[in-house]
Design an enzyme around this catalytic site. Structure first.
Site, PDB file in Angstrom:
ATOM      1  N   HIS A  44      -1.461  -5.075  14.162  1.00 20.56           N
ATOM      2  CA  HIS A  44      -1.047  -4.185  12.835  1.00 20.56           C
ATOM      3  C   HIS A  44      -1.664  -2.983  13.140  1.00 20.56           C
ATOM      4  O   HIS A  44      -2.642  -2.742  13.456  1.00 20.56           O
ATOM      5  CB  HIS A  44      -1.796  -4.827  11.928  1.00 20.56           C
ATOM      6  CG  HIS A  44      -3.239  -5.530  11.785  1.00 20.56           C
ATOM      7  ND1 HIS A  44      -3.735  -6.901  12.281  1.00 20.56           N
ATOM      8  CD2 HIS A  44      -4.429  -4.756  12.308  1.00 20.56           C
ATOM      9  CE1 HIS A  44      -4.568  -6.975  12.192  1.00 20.56           C
ATOM     10  NE2 HIS A  44      -5.395  -5.675  11.945  1.00 20.56           N
TER      11      HIS A  44
ATOM     12  N   GLU B  67      -1.467  -3.773   7.583  1.00 17.92           N
ATOM     13  CA  GLU B  67      -2.837  -3.932   6.651  1.00 17.92           C
ATOM     14  C   GLU B  67      -3.537  -2.639   5.703  1.00 17.92           C
ATOM     15  O   GLU B  67      -3.217  -1.408   6.645  1.00 17.92           O
ATOM     16  CB  GLU B  67      -3.715  -4.011   7.783  1.00 17.92           C
ATOM     17  CG  GLU B  67      -5.106  -5.057   7.284  1.00 17.92           C
ATOM     18  CD  GLU B  67      -6.014  -4.871   8.118  1.00 17.92           C
ATOM     19  OE1 GLU B  67      -7.536  -4.698   7.425  1.00 17.92           O
ATOM     20  OE2 GLU B  67      -6.554  -4.755   9.287  1.00 17.92           O
TER      21      GLU B  67
ATOM     22  N   GLU C  43      10.846   6.649   9.854  1.00 13.91           N
ATOM     23  CA  GLU C  43      12.282   6.557  10.300  1.00 13.91           C
ATOM     24  C   GLU C  43      12.790   5.490  10.125  1.00 13.91           C
ATOM     25  O   GLU C  43      12.024   4.210  10.322  1.00 13.91           O
ATOM     26  CB  GLU C  43      11.386   6.625  11.116  1.00 13.91           C
ATOM     27  CG  GLU C  43      12.774   7.461  11.961  1.00 13.91           C
ATOM     28  CD  GLU C  43      12.693   7.670  13.633  1.00 13.91           C
ATOM     29  OE1 GLU C  43      13.777   7.682  14.088  1.00 13.91           O
ATOM     30  OE2 GLU C  43      11.875   7.980  14.690  1.00 13.91           O
TER      31      GLU C  43
ATOM     32  N   HIS D 133       4.864   9.369  11.986  1.00 11.99           N
ATOM     33  CA  HIS D 133       5.449   8.358  11.275  1.00 11.99           C
ATOM     34  C   HIS D 133       5.389   6.599  11.410  1.00 11.99           C
ATOM     35  O   HIS D 133       4.560   6.079  12.765  1.00 11.99           O
ATOM     36  CB  HIS D 133       6.743   8.202  10.799  1.00 11.99           C
ATOM     37  CG  HIS D 133       7.779   8.669  12.290  1.00 11.99           C
ATOM     38  ND1 HIS D 133       7.766   9.842  12.958  1.00 11.99           N
ATOM     39  CD2 HIS D 133       7.796   7.563  13.201  1.00 11.99           C
ATOM     40  CE1 HIS D 133       8.607   9.763  13.622  1.00 11.99           C
ATOM     41  NE2 HIS D 133       8.548   8.186  13.644  1.00 11.99           N
TER      42      HIS D 133
END
Length: 292
Positions: A27, A78, A144, A96
């Protein structure tokens, strides 16, 4: 009787460990100003699922995990909400996240229809054919949107800017066992990118490192925190990271061992640019998921 010292593992042998280890992206952790607002945006606009949510009032924070599939097999986000903090500085270094979708135009329209912001309209990339768009979430994080017919992992990129691409590539190859799956130089736009991961770009999540010509430093802000990656042995992995930081920079910020109260074993470190990674014990992570 004298104690027998633990055998010293030669550095060459130690550096082979990350390539043999069982690793995947677990994550990305970052901070948001309104947890429910972000959950609503990600589920309605991006089509993510809320996987789990927990409130820890004694520590004054709450977090939520969202993604496109279960955490034991998918990369997820998270989100952390710290009580009373409603905005953060993203800084200039974080780039991003990315979402792969079969129809970028449709996803962008849905985001706009739900009140979301599209910062780059859908269309082919400059000098290429891949259709992309960019969306901004309520806290200002960019996503994106990448057109792909099908993918096992829709949440497919974390983009970070670095000051020395070759140094960063060496660091992630040696310390984390990643490999470069794609490298693109765009001299006309004065940047180079490298995609690193544990499988091909269309099969998994990759770390996209961007080098802008002549820019060696970026601000980190206080919004984006880290990526977590799985390992079968945090102690052995920490030895490797320690060895690599001596050569390339970066440092271990939390020595390997269990987190008090949870008992999940982790080790944390920063790369030469200060970007943080946490390695999490595979079995402990799966056990933690079952408890939730």
């Amino acid at each position: 009787m004298a104690e027998v010292a633990a055998p010293v593992v030669p550095s060459d042998e130690l550096l082979e460990w990350p390539k043999k280890d069982k690793r995947r992206f677990l994550h990305a952790v970052y901070r948001v100003g309104d947890l429910d607002r972000t959950i609503k945006f990600y589920t309605e606009c991006f089509g993510m699922q809320l996987l789990r949510k927990r409130d820890v009032p004694e520590e004054k924070y709450a977090n939520a995990f969202l993604g496109f599939g279960p955490e034991d097999s998918h990369f997820v986000v998270e989100l952390t909400y710290n009580y009373g903090v409603d905005n953060y500085d993203i800084g200039t270094g974080f780039g991003h996240f990315a979402i792969a979708t079969p129809d970028v135009y449709k996803l962008a329209e849905n985001i706009k229809a739900k009140g979301g912001t599209i910062t780059r309209e859908p269309g082919p990339v400059k000098g290429g054919k891949t259709v992309i768009a960019f969306a901004k979430d309520p806290d200002g994080y960019l996503f994106e949107l990448i057109q792909r017919e099908s993918t096992p992992e829709p949440l497919c990129q974390v983009m970070l800017r670095v000051g020395d691409l070759d140094r960063s590539i060496k660091f992630y190859e040696k310390a984390l066992g990643m490999r470069v799956v794609k490298k693109t130089d765009r001299p006309e736009q004065k940047y180079t990118i490298a995609m690193l991961g544990y499988a091909e770009e269309h099969e998994t999540t990759v770390l996209e490192l961007t080098y802008n010509y002549g820019v060696t430093e970026y601000t980190k802000g206080n919004a984006y925190a880290q990526v977590a990656i799985s390992t079968d042995d945090v102690y052995k992995s920490a030895e490797v990271v320690n060895l690599v930081t001596q050569e390339l920079g970066g440092k271990i910020t939390r020595q390997p061992g269990p987190i008090p109260g949870i008992n999940t074993k982790i080790v944390s470190f920063v790369d030469p640019d200060g970007w943080k990674t946490v390695l999490v014990d595979n079995e402990d992570f799966l056990r933690e998921l079952k408890k939730e």
